[in-house]
Write a protein that holds these residues in place. Structure first.
Motif, PDB file in Angstrom:
ATOM      1  N   ILE A  78      44.811  32.311 -13.090  1.00 36.37           N
ATOM      2  CA  ILE A  78      45.145  32.243 -11.661  1.00 36.37           C
ATOM      3  C   ILE A  78      45.444  33.669 -11.188  1.00 36.37           C
ATOM      4  CG2 ILE A  78      46.767  31.302  -9.958  1.00 36.37           C
ATOM      5  CD1 ILE A  78      47.225  28.953 -11.851  1.00 36.37           C
ATOM      6  N   ARG A  79      44.914  34.018 -10.039  1.00 37.94           N
ATOM      7  CA  ARG A  79      45.167  35.363  -9.529  1.00 37.94           C
ATOM      8  C   ARG A  79      46.210  35.316  -8.418  1.00 37.94           C
ATOM      9  NH1 ARG A  79      39.231  36.805  -8.204  1.00 37.94           N
ATOM     10  NH2 ARG A  79      39.699  34.826  -7.272  1.00 37.94           N
ATOM     11  N   ASP A  80      46.874  36.459  -8.272  1.00 40.34           N
ATOM     12  CA  ASP A  80      47.869  36.543  -7.217  1.00 40.34           C
ATOM     13  C   ASP A  80      47.226  36.193  -5.880  1.00 40.34           C
ATOM     14  OD1 ASP A  80      50.656  37.399  -6.734  1.00 40.34           O
ATOM     15  OD2 ASP A  80      49.683  38.791  -5.373  1.00 40.34           O
ATOM     16  N   ASP A  81      47.910  35.380  -5.105  1.00 39.43           N
ATOM     17  CA  ASP A  81      47.449  35.015  -3.762  1.00 39.43           C
ATOM     18  C   ASP A  81      46.395  33.911  -3.736  1.00 39.43           C
ATOM     19  OD1 ASP A  81      48.629  35.788  -1.446  1.00 39.43           O
ATOM     20  OD2 ASP A  81      46.833  36.776  -0.692  1.00 39.43           O
ATOM     21  N   ASP A  82      45.963  33.408  -4.890  1.00 37.78           N
ATOM     22  CA  ASP A  82      45.048  32.251  -4.893  1.00 37.78           C
ATOM     23  C   ASP A  82      45.734  31.076  -4.197  1.00 37.78           C
ATOM     24  OD1 ASP A  82      42.850  33.210  -6.202  1.00 37.78           O
ATOM     25  OD2 ASP A  82      43.424  32.478  -8.186  1.00 37.78           O
ATOM     26  N   LEU A  83      44.956  30.281  -3.473  1.00 31.60           N
ATOM     27  CA  LEU A  83      45.515  29.040  -2.925  1.00 31.60           C
ATOM     28  C   LEU A  83      45.511  27.999  -4.051  1.00 31.60           C
ATOM     29  CD1 LEU A  83      46.521  27.616  -0.319  1.00 31.60           C
ATOM     30  CD2 LEU A  83      44.218  26.694  -0.082  1.00 31.60           C
ATOM     31  N   VAL A  84      46.628  27.315  -4.244  1.00 33.35           N
ATOM     32  CA  VAL A  84      46.672  26.310  -5.316  1.00 33.35           C
ATOM     33  C   VAL A  84      47.260  25.004  -4.797  1.00 33.35           C
ATOM     34  CG1 VAL A  84      46.895  27.968  -7.215  1.00 33.35           C
ATOM     35  CG2 VAL A  84      48.960  27.068  -6.155  1.00 33.35           C
ATOM     36  N   ILE A  85      46.797  23.898  -5.419  1.00 29.46           N
ATOM     37  CA  ILE A  85      47.478  22.615  -5.228  1.00 29.46           C
ATOM     38  C   ILE A  85      48.193  22.351  -6.543  1.00 29.46           C
ATOM     39  CG2 ILE A  85      47.232  20.133  -4.867  1.00 29.46           C
ATOM     40  CD1 ILE A  85      44.532  20.649  -3.579  1.00 29.46           C
ATOM     41  N   LEU A  86      49.498  22.199  -6.490  1.00 26.96           N
ATOM     42  CA  LEU A  86      50.247  21.909  -7.710  1.00 26.96           C
ATOM     43  C   LEU A  86      50.734  20.468  -7.636  1.00 26.96           C
ATOM     44  CD1 LEU A  86      51.805  22.510 -10.272  1.00 26.96           C
ATOM     45  CD2 LEU A  86      53.516  23.703  -8.920  1.00 26.96           C
ATOM     46  N   ASP A  87      50.313  19.669  -8.615  1.00 31.08           N
ATOM     47  CA  ASP A  87      50.697  18.264  -8.655  1.00 31.08           C
ATOM     48  C   ASP A  87      51.562  18.055  -9.908  1.00 31.08           C
ATOM     49  OD1 ASP A  87      50.896  15.566  -9.031  1.00 31.08           O
ATOM     50  OD2 ASP A  87      48.825  15.119  -8.499  1.00 31.08           O
ATOM     51  N   GLY A  88      52.864  18.074  -9.713  1.00 26.41           N
ATOM     52  CA  GLY A  88      53.791  17.990 -10.845  1.00 26.41           C
ATOM     53  C   GLY A  88      53.805  16.621 -11.488  1.00 26.41           C
ATOM     54  N   HIS A  89      53.427  15.600 -10.727  1.00 25.65           N
ATOM     55  CA  HIS A  89      53.448  14.244 -11.261  1.00 25.65           C
ATOM     56  C   HIS A  89      52.314  14.053 -12.272  1.00 25.65           C
ATOM     57  CE1 HIS A  89      54.181  10.019 -11.387  1.00 25.65           C
ATOM     58  NE2 HIS A  89      52.942   9.754 -11.028  1.00 25.65           N
ATOM     59  N   ARG A  90      51.136  14.508 -11.894  1.00 23.05           N
ATOM     60  CA  ARG A  90      49.977  14.331 -12.775  1.00 23.05           C
ATOM     61  C   ARG A  90      49.794  15.497 -13.739  1.00 23.05           C
ATOM     62  NH1 ARG A  90      49.599  12.675  -7.967  1.00 23.05           N
ATOM     63  NH2 ARG A  90      49.134  10.503  -7.520  1.00 23.05           N
ATOM     64  N   GLY A  91      50.600  16.549 -13.585  1.00 19.11           N
ATOM     65  CA  GLY A  91      50.513  17.692 -14.501  1.00 19.11           C
ATOM     66  C   GLY A  91      49.244  18.492 -14.324  1.00 19.11           C
ATOM     67  N   VAL A  92      48.880  18.786 -13.076  1.00 22.17           N
ATOM     68  CA  VAL A  92      47.632  19.521 -12.856  1.00 22.17           C
ATOM     69  C   VAL A  92      47.822  20.544 -11.738  1.00 22.17           C
ATOM     70  CG1 VAL A  92      46.722  17.750 -11.277  1.00 22.17           C
ATOM     71  CG2 VAL A  92      45.138  19.237 -12.410  1.00 22.17           C
ATOM     72  N   VAL A  93      47.116  21.682 -11.886  1.00 22.17           N
ATOM     73  CA  VAL A  93      47.089  22.643 -10.783  1.00 22.17           C
ATOM     74  C   VAL A  93      45.613  22.886 -10.443  1.00 22.17           C
ATOM     75  CG1 VAL A  93      47.302  24.640 -12.367  1.00 22.17           C
ATOM     76  CG2 VAL A  93      47.836  24.911  -9.953  1.00 22.17           C
ATOM     77  N   VAL A  94      45.298  22.732  -9.167  1.00 21.52           N
ATOM     78  CA  VAL A  94      43.921  22.950  -8.716  1.00 21.52           C
ATOM     79  C   VAL A  94      43.890  24.306  -8.023  1.00 21.52           C
ATOM     80  CG1 VAL A  94      41.990  22.017  -7.380  1.00 21.52           C
ATOM     81  CG2 VAL A  94      43.736  20.465  -8.295  1.00 21.52           C
ATOM     82  N   VAL A  95      43.021  25.190  -8.517  1.00 23.83           N
ATOM     83  CA  VAL A  95      42.972  26.554  -7.993  1.00 23.83           C
ATOM     84  C   VAL A  95      41.803  26.681  -7.021  1.00 23.83           C
ATOM     85  CG1 VAL A  95      42.913  28.994  -8.640  1.00 23.83           C
ATOM     86  CG2 VAL A  95      43.910  27.308 -10.197  1.00 23.83           C
ATOM     87  N   ALA A  96      42.035  27.315  -5.886  1.00 23.20           N
ATOM     88  CA  ALA A  96      41.026  27.485  -4.835  1.00 23.20           C
ATOM     89  C   ALA A  96      40.358  26.143  -4.495  1.00 23.20           C
ATOM     90  CB  ALA A  96      39.995  28.518  -5.267  1.00 23.20           C
TER      91      ALA A  96
END
Ligand code: PEP
Ligand code: MG
Length: 573
Positions: free
Chosen positions: A212-230
């Protein structure tokens, strides 16, 4: 767009920009770009930090005792010289101006380059000098961490991405919108603090900090344990729907705040909250907590060069007690060591060969009587303002119980002499978080007023799994038969001694595990405030008498294949 998976340790969904924090040697190094107009101010910030370190080195040098080894002075001079070396400082300023890197990033990059050059040298003495470069850089980085711009960065709402973050450093990131961390396990203190901040968090996320790069837009889903980048538009819209659903679910749960926690078959259960700072008492009340079952007092002690004195501690404990009054507040005495090292005298603890098995918690306090007595006096004085209880962590030996009780009595004596008020009948409890304590729970229960089972450490020490190590996270099994037996044994021991017993580890806050504990006869739970209502909902719907009969059959059969089936059926609707 790509996604990374890890262990979700704090639920919720957030869509935000990523902020990368690199864990340096002992210092976290923020990586962010500055605006073009800010470059000269950033260079000035770096130079000011360097000047301060130079003064610091000079003053250390001038205060060296006469019998200090001659190398000590020479070393300080080498370090001071490095701060004047254009190869070090000039290049770092250049990186700020040309690449618009923040001061920390520019300095650590230059330090890494210089250290690498030293490392390539054959001469051993010169090769070692690479370490001096790193040590000087670390000193300057620590200075920079205290400068206003770094705090502004930490205050910027963003998802923090890092290889690892020490619990003490988490406290400086109070405005984070979420965390993605390469390392760590579900019950690491870093994860517990993320839950305390009520933001989604992912640990054991592999190489997230590299990908993950600085300033990337991310969706962080703590329930499902996933981070979606860009994420693309379709993904963003799916997650907006999920976010809206989460808000609705939370609102529905809020209806339970004032509902008494009584199971379907009429068993009353007490639900209390865990807090790390007095300010969190308001979250506990908002979630309907009947008291504080665990106030982790050590968080008052971290991140500081001077330990809090009796007065400061007294004010903090009193604030929590008054906020919760008339409900009880259980203050756990200092549990430092392992991943929560003190910045001051705790350096020894940190460097122990195996800190989790070292001078931790009550062992540390008994070895430092004046520090322990200061805390005990502060707690006792605060007990005059409401209902306080004292909880001793990590007990393993009967003599630790005796010595703790003796120190509490000594603190009381000191206060009596000073004519200061406190609750003479303050309840004193012990944590059962080492298998030895669970096995000997009967004798502990006899000597103490209450027990509190710390399942986070009990699981760690029973299964020999470091709770903060994601490499073995899959083996960290709260439902291992050995763990369940130790818990059951402790509950029974307390019942036989007619003493209250609670669970304050993370198991208490997971609805399925809470049902299992209630089926074992547990009637007091303490958990993070965010978990109180989901657990209450599960307990309200449970018939504990029949669950208990079924559980006892499974445990007595020794047929542990049946346990997963039993647990699967416990999944709350
Ligand atoms: C535990 O070990 O379960 C506990 C509650 O204490 P901590 O997580 O602070 O070690
Ligand atoms: Mg513990």
């Amino acid at each position: 767009m790509f996604s990374l998976h890890g262990i979700g340790v704090s639920a919720g969904i957030v869509v935000a920009r990523a902020r990368l924090i690199e864990s340096g040697h002992q210092v976290d190094v923020p990586h962010y770009h500055i605006k073009a107009a800010e470059t000269e101010a950033e260079v000035a910030r770096l130079q000011a930090a360097m000047r301060e370190v130079q003064h610091e080195l000079q003053s250390v040098g001038s205060q060296l005792p006469d019998d200090a080894p001659p190398e000590a002075k020479a070393l300080l001079e080498v370090h001071a010289m490095l701060l004047d070396d254009p190869a070090f400082t000039g290049e770092a300023a250049q990186a700020i101006r040309q690449s618009r890197w923040c001061a920390e990033w520019a300095l650590s990059a230059q330090a890494a380059e210089l250290s690498a050059q030293f490392e390539a040298i054959e001469d051993e003495y010169l090769r070692e000098r690479g370490r001096d470069v790193q040590q000087v850089a670390d000193r300057v980085l620590r200075r920079l961490a205290g400068s206003p711009s770094a705090h502004a960065m930490a205050d910027e709402p963003a998802v923090i991405v890092a290889a690892d973050i020490a619990p003490a450093d988490m406290l400086q990131l109070r405005h984070a919108l979420g965390f993605v961390i390469d390392q760590g396990g579900v019950t690491s203190h870093t994860a517990i603090l993320a839950r305390g901040m009520n933001v989604p968090a992912l640990v054991g996320a592999g190489r997230a900090s590299e990908l993950i790069r600085d300033d990337d837009l991310v969706i962080l889903d703590g329930h499902r344990g996933v981070v979606v980048v860009a994420p693309d538009e379709a993904m963003l819209s799916e997650y907006r729907n999920l976010q809206a659903q989460e808000v609705l679910d939370r609102q529905r749960l809020l209806r339970l705040v004032h509902v008494p926690c009584v199971s379907l078959d009429g068993q009353a259960i007490e639900l209390q909250a865990n807090i790390e700072t007095p300010a969190e008492a308001s979250d506990a009340i908002a979630a309907g907590a009947q008291g504080i079952g665990l106030f982790r007092s050590e968080f008052l002690f971290l991140n500081r060069s001077r330990l809090p004195d009796e007065e400061e501690q007294y004010r903090a404990y009193r604030a929590a007690i008054e906020a919760m009054s008339p409900r009880p507040v259980t203050i756990r005495t200092l549990d430092v060591g392992a991943d929560k090292a003190l910045g001051v005298s705790g350096e020894d603890v940190h460097q122990a060969p195996n800190p989790a098995l070292g001078l931790r918690a009550i062992r540390f306090c008994l070895a430092e009587p004046s520090l322990f007595l200061t805390q005990l006096r502060a707690i006792l004085r605060a007990s005059a303002h409401g209902k306080a209880r004292i909880l001793i962590p990590m007990l393993a030996h009967a003599h630790e119980v005796e010595q703790s009780l003796m120190r509490i009595e000594q603190a009381k004596q000191q206060l009596r002499k000073q004519g200061l008020q406190f609750d003479e009948a303050i309840a004193i409890g012990g944590m059962v978080e080492v298998p030895a304590a669970a096995i000997c729970a009967v004798s502990f229960a006899k000597r103490l007023d209450f027990l509190s089972i710390g399942t986070n450490d009990l699981i760690q020490y029973t299964l020999a799994i470091d709770r903060a190590d994601h490499h073995v996270a899959s083996l960290y099994d709260p439902f291992h038969p050995a763990v369940l037996r130790l818990i059951q044994q402790t509950i029974r021991a307390a019942q036989r001694a007619a003493k209250p017993v609670a669970v304050c580890g993370e198991m208490a806050g997971e609805p399925r595990a809470a049902l299992l504990l209630a089926a074992m006869g547990l009637r007091q739970f303490s958990m993070h405030p965010a978990h109180l209502l989901p657990v209450k909902q599960a307990l309200l719907r449970a018939d504990l008498a029949s669950l208990s009969v079924r559980l006892q059959r499974v445990l007595a059969s020794e047929d542990f294949e049946r346990l997963p089936q039993f647990l699967a059926r416990l999944t709350p609707a």
